[in-house]
Design a protein around this motif. Sequence first.
Motif, mmCIF file in Angstrom:
data_model
loop_
_atom_site.group_PDB
_atom_site.id
_atom_site.type_symbol
_atom_site.label_atom_id
_atom_site.label_comp_id
_atom_site.label_asym_id
_atom_site.label_seq_id
_atom_site.Cartn_x
_atom_site.Cartn_y
_atom_site.Cartn_z
ATOM 1 N N ARG A 36 5.661 -1.186 7.413
ATOM 2 C CA ARG A 36 5.599 0.269 7.596
ATOM 3 C C ARG A 36 6.934 0.909 7.251
ATOM 4 O O ARG A 36 6.987 1.958 6.605
ATOM 5 C CB ARG A 36 5.175 0.612 9.021
ATOM 6 N N LEU A 39 7.462 0.908 3.467
ATOM 7 C CA LEU A 39 6.642 1.938 2.844
ATOM 8 C C LEU A 39 7.250 3.316 3.070
ATOM 9 O O LEU A 39 7.297 4.143 2.161
ATOM 10 C CB LEU A 39 5.217 1.880 3.397
ATOM 11 N N ALA A 42 10.269 3.813 0.837
ATOM 12 C CA ALA A 42 10.024 3.834 -0.610
ATOM 13 C C ALA A 42 10.150 5.270 -1.119
ATOM 14 O O ALA A 42 9.752 6.225 -0.450
ATOM 15 C CB ALA A 42 8.633 3.290 -0.911
ATOM 16 N N PHE A 44 9.502 8.568 -3.670
ATOM 17 C CA PHE A 44 8.266 9.217 -4.107
ATOM 18 C C PHE A 44 7.658 8.540 -5.329
ATOM 19 O O PHE A 44 6.448 8.309 -5.359
ATOM 20 C CB PHE A 44 8.510 10.709 -4.373
ATOM 21 N N ASP A 46 7.726 5.435 -6.285
ATOM 22 C CA ASP A 46 7.099 4.177 -5.884
ATOM 23 C C ASP A 46 5.810 4.427 -5.104
ATOM 24 O O ASP A 46 4.801 3.753 -5.315
ATOM 25 C CB ASP A 46 8.056 3.332 -5.032
ATOM 26 N N ARG A 47 5.842 5.390 -4.199
ATOM 27 C CA ARG A 47 4.638 5.704 -3.417
ATOM 28 C C ARG A 47 3.532 6.251 -4.317
ATOM 29 O O ARG A 47 2.361 5.920 -4.150
ATOM 30 C CB ARG A 47 4.971 6.681 -2.293
ATOM 31 N N GLU A 50 2.092 3.402 -6.353
ATOM 32 C CA GLU A 50 1.263 2.564 -5.482
ATOM 33 C C GLU A 50 -0.079 3.230 -5.211
ATOM 34 O O GLU A 50 -1.128 2.590 -5.261
ATOM 35 C CB GLU A 50 2.005 2.287 -4.168
ATOM 36 N N ALA A 51 -0.067 4.526 -4.934
ATOM 37 C CA ALA A 51 -1.311 5.248 -4.653
ATOM 38 C C ALA A 51 -2.212 5.299 -5.891
ATOM 39 O O ALA A 51 -3.422 5.074 -5.795
ATOM 40 C CB ALA A 51 -1.000 6.669 -4.166
ATOM 41 N N SER A 111 4.078 -0.879 -9.943
ATOM 42 C CA SER A 111 3.586 -1.536 -8.725
ATOM 43 C C SER A 111 3.824 -3.040 -8.765
ATOM 44 O O SER A 111 4.183 -3.644 -7.753
ATOM 45 C CB SER A 111 2.100 -1.247 -8.531
ATOM 46 N N ARG A 114 7.459 -3.808 -8.034
ATOM 47 C CA ARG A 114 7.724 -3.689 -6.598
ATOM 48 C C ARG A 114 7.161 -4.890 -5.841
ATOM 49 O O ARG A 114 7.805 -5.442 -4.954
ATOM 50 C CB ARG A 114 7.112 -2.388 -6.088
#
Length: 188
Positions: A36, A39, A42, A44, A46-47, A50-51, A111, A114
């Motif tokens: 958590r 995450l 991380a 923006f 990277d997020r 990932e999304a 992704s 990472r």
Amino acid sequence: MSDRTHDEAAPRFGADEEGLTPLLERNIEILAKRRRRQLAEAGFPDRLAEAVTRFTGSMIFVGAQALAICLWVAVNLGWLPVLPRFDETFVILATVASVEALFLSTFVLISQNRAAAEADRRADLDLQINLLAEHEVTRLITLVRAIADRLGVEEARDPALERLEDHVVPEKVLDELEARQAQDGENP
């Protein structure tokens, strides 16, 4: 000093009614908190990557893509006369698909990079734990052999046990693995 005794502060090793030991539950919670935190830390980009990767790797995305392409083809073949044809040669569809593939592959690579970095961190942790365990087992063998010698246990004189008391030097193991791979023609 704490009001807790040493026994209360130490993790219990017995399993509870669900089959998990308190120590195992503690470790699971620590790992969950760490994930958590990573995450949350991380950035923006990277997020976002990932999304996007998570969504585009879902069956919902596959269905949406199939529906959009079928609709595009149906409209531009004139099968849906209520909508005007806008790409009769499907050049726009090919261009959109190419641009989409370019962006999606970039998101997937971000992704994967990472995930590879996380896998490297876990491998380093595994190696450290394994080296520590090897060291502890070697020390235990030495201690048990000394006890067995003192008690006159004949099996304690086994020459194979003497070799097990030798500490493993990780650098030598890696050097030997690389040498053998090179000898076999593999990429180290």
